[in-house]
Structures are given as structure tokens and as C-alpha cells.
Design a protein around this motif. Structure first.
Motif, PDB file in Angstrom:
ATOM      1  N   LYS A 100       0.803  -1.229   0.000  1.00 28.94           N
ATOM      2  CA  LYS A 100       0.000   0.000   0.000  1.00 28.94           C
ATOM      3  C   LYS A 100       0.834   1.277   0.000  1.00 28.94           C
ATOM      4  N   GLU A 101       1.908   1.297   0.796  1.00 29.85           N
ATOM      5  CA  GLU A 101       2.684   2.533   0.936  1.00 29.85           C
ATOM      6  C   GLU A 101       3.317   2.923  -0.404  1.00 29.85           C
ATOM      7  N   LEU A 102       3.964   1.939  -1.054  1.00 28.17           N
ATOM      8  CA  LEU A 102       4.602   2.208  -2.341  1.00 28.17           C
ATOM      9  C   LEU A 102       3.558   2.587  -3.396  1.00 28.17           C
ATOM     10  N   TYR A 103       2.472   1.836  -3.427  1.00 30.98           N
ATOM     11  CA  TYR A 103       1.390   2.073  -4.391  1.00 30.98           C
ATOM     12  C   TYR A 103       0.830   3.491  -4.238  1.00 30.98           C
ATOM     13  N   LEU A 104       0.534   3.869  -2.984  1.00 32.45           N
ATOM     14  CA  LEU A 104      -0.096   5.178  -2.765  1.00 32.45           C
ATOM     15  C   LEU A 104       0.904   6.328  -2.926  1.00 32.45           C
ATOM     16  N   GLY A 105       2.192   6.051  -2.694  1.00 37.00           N
ATOM     17  CA  GLY A 105       3.214   7.069  -2.957  1.00 37.00           C
ATOM     18  C   GLY A 105       3.253   7.382  -4.444  1.00 37.00           C
ATOM     19  N   ILE A 106       3.278   6.352  -5.267  1.00 42.83           N
ATOM     20  CA  ILE A 106       3.305   6.544  -6.722  1.00 42.83           C
ATOM     21  C   ILE A 106       2.046   7.272  -7.184  1.00 42.83           C
ATOM     22  N   GLU A 107       0.906   6.807  -6.680  1.00 47.57           N
ATOM     23  CA  GLU A 107      -0.354   7.423  -7.122  1.00 47.57           C
ATOM     24  C   GLU A 107      -0.439   8.904  -6.742  1.00 47.57           C
ATOM     25  N   SER A 108       0.096   9.268  -5.581  1.00 43.60           N
ATOM     26  CA  SER A 108       0.038  10.673  -5.154  1.00 43.60           C
ATOM     27  C   SER A 108       0.738  11.569  -6.172  1.00 43.60           C
ATOM     28  N   PHE A 109       1.903  11.125  -6.665  1.00 49.22           N
ATOM     29  CA  PHE A 109       2.617  11.943  -7.650  1.00 49.22           C
ATOM     30  C   PHE A 109       1.937  11.894  -9.025  1.00 49.22           C
ATOM     31  N   LEU A 110       1.353  10.750  -9.394  1.00 50.74           N
ATOM     32  CA  LEU A 110       0.627  10.677 -10.673  1.00 50.74           C
ATOM     33  C   LEU A 110      -0.514  11.693 -10.686  1.00 50.74           C
ATOM     34  N   ARG A 111      -1.175  11.828  -9.535  1.00 53.52           N
ATOM     35  CA  ARG A 111      -2.332  12.725  -9.458  1.00 53.52           C
ATOM     36  C   ARG A 111      -1.970  14.199  -9.623  1.00 53.52           C
ATOM     37  N   LYS A 112      -0.703  14.541  -9.435  1.00 52.24           N
ATOM     38  CA  LYS A 112      -0.298  15.938  -9.656  1.00 52.24           C
ATOM     39  C   LYS A 112      -0.317  16.279 -11.149  1.00 52.24           C
TER      40      LYS A 112
END
Ligand SMILES: [Zn+2]
Length: 275
Positions: A100-112
Motif C-alpha cells: 500500500k505505501e509504495l502504491y499510494l506514494g506513486i499514485e500521489s505523484f501521478l495525481r499531480k
């Protein structure tokens, strides 16, 4: 439309074939992509991996870009991200439950960079992220996919008690107020500046969490969730085997010896990210 076989220097592979099934590195391929969308994709992935503690990967697998199906794919303006392969580590999007941590870290930057990001919790997107730029980057309370992301990071990154249902309600509004206050970010989240600030700091905290030593108790929690996700006939036998392992005297002793201090302290982490 242009033809590409890499993004930001990362080889682009396809792994949805009998001899290269989903979850493997697959084989490098050329993909057609609309030029402006490609520029956004390059910039987004560059920022993701510049921040990611694992650095730039060796391979990215995509389910497709220019695909004959309705929506942005038919214009070469959408990207489906299946998996990311570093030298010694892999993130397959289907593995959300225990990464989850790695997945959500990546997604946070994609959303920018992408106004539309559909993740594991969005119907039919367990095995890939879909990203496109058909709507601007901002937070909209009526957006199911944005609210799912928000509730997921509040729950798994900020450790708040919250229901993940994709619906903005009183509980979500209250937890957002609390967490934004801790992060010293102004509300409302619908203000683009505040939202971007939240995405950036959340991405950094999520990445920091993957770097910290993960405790065996955290791994056991992940395993329990993976078991709960299994089809029923497999779940019962695996859970029984797992429980008999947990109930064994030596296991109990070992677990008792693991100090809770191994578990991460989210407030300490937040404070290290704000001034
Ligand atoms: Zn897609």
C-alpha cells in the motif's frame, strides 16, 4: 501521434500474453501515443521516480495507450500502468493489498499530473492504473475515484479510522480537516493549491514509509488482509494453517518480543515533513 518504446528513459514493455503473462516483465514494444499527452506522461513519471526511494526502474509494463476502445485511449491520450520493475523489487498494481505505501506514494505523484487516475478500488481497475488528462487536476467532492484515493491515504498513510467507499460525507470532511491541520495545509481541499500541496507531502510521506524498516507485525497484518481477499474455498484452509502458526507457543513468544517501537509513528513522520 508518435511511436515510443520508452518513457523518461524507462523501457516500455507489454505483458498480457500467454508466454508473457500479467505480472512478468514481458517484452519491449512500440506504442502509439499523442504527443502532448506523451510530454505529460514523461514529466509525471520523471517526478514519481525522482522522489521514489527505489529510484528509476528498469522496466514499466503497460496494458496499452492507443487502444481501440471508447474514451481517451482511442485518441492515444490515456495510459494503463500494469507494473513497475526495479532491479530487486517489483510493484504489480494487483498487489495493492500488501504494498500500500509504495502504491499510494506513486499514485500521489501521478495525481499531480493527471486529472483522471483510476486505481485498485475503482471498478475494473484492480490490475492497472488508468491515467488521462481529460479533466483538469483538482479535487472534486463528487469524484468517486478522487475520493477513493483520499480515503485510502487517510486510512493507510495517515492511520485514520475511515470508511473507504468513494463517497464524500461528514466523516471524510472531518478527517480531512484534522489531517490538513496536522500537515499545516489550508482547507478547503477543493482549492487547487491546497490539493497539490497535499498530494506532494502525502507522496513523500508514503515513500518515506516504504523506506522505514517494516516490522514483522505489519507484515503479518498484510498477510491477514491478503488471506481475507482470497476466494472462500482457499481462504478457510489458508486461514486455519495461518492461525495454527500464530497460536504456536514459540510464535507467540517471538511476537511478544517484538517491540511496538518498530511500528511507525505517523505523527513523528508528519512533523519531519513540515516546518
Ligand atoms: Zn485505461
Amino acid at each position: 501521434m508518435i511511436k515510443i518504446n520508452q518513457v523518461s528513459g524507462i523501457p516500455l514493455h507489454y505483458a498480457r500474453l500467454t508466454n508473457h503473462p500479467y505480472g512478468t516483465r514481458g517484452e519491449q514494444r512500440y506504442f502509439l501515443i499523442e504527443e502532448n499527452f506523451f510530454n505529460v506522461l514523461e514529466k509525471a513519471l520523471y517526478e514519481v521516480f525522482e522522489n521514489c526511494p527505489l529510484g528509476f526502474p528498469e522496466v514499466i509494463t503497460t496494458a496499452g495507450i492507443f487502444v481501440n476502445k471508447p474514451g481517451q485511449h482511442s485518441h492515444g491520450k490515456a495510459f494503463d500502468l500494469d507494473a513497475i520493475f526495479w532491479k530487486d523489487k517489483t510493484l504489480v498494481s494487483m498487489n495493492f493489498v500488501h504494498q500500500k505505501e509504495l502504491y499510494l506514494g506513486i499514485e500521489s505523484f501521478l495525481r499531480k499530473h493527471f486529472g483522471i487516475v483510476l486505481n485498485y478500488y475503482y471498478p475494473n481497475h484492480k490490475d492497472h492504473w488508468h491515467v488521462d488528462t481529460s479533466v483538469p487536476v483538482d479535487y472534486n467532492e463528487n469524484s468517486k475515484s478522487e475520493t477513493l484515493y483520499l480515503q485510502l491515504v487517510l486510512k493507510y498513510i495517515y492511520k485514520e479510522e475511515i470508511l473507504v467507499d468513494g463517497i464524500w460525507g461528514r466523516q471524510t470532511a472531518r478527517v480531512v480537516r484534522e489531517v490538513f491541520n496536522k500537515l499545516k495545509i489550508d482547507i478547503p481541499i477543493t482549492n487547487k493549491k491546497n490539493y497539490l500541496q497535499f498530494l506532494e507531502v502525502t507522496g513523500k510521506i508514503a515513500f518515506k514509509l516504504c523506506e522505514e524498516r517494516i516490522s514483522p507485525t505489519h507484515l503479518l497484518d498484510n498477510l491477514t488482509e491478503v488471506i481475507d481477499d482470497l476466494p472462500e474455498q482457499n481462504r478457510i484452509v489458508v486461514r486455519e494453517a495461518f492461525n495454527s502458526f500464530l497460536d504456536h507457543n514459540d510464535t507467540l513468544q517471538w511476537l511478544n518480543n517484538i517491540k511496538e517501537s518498530h511500528d511507525y509513528d505517523i505523527d513523528r513522520l508528519i512533523n519531519s515533513f513540515i516546518i
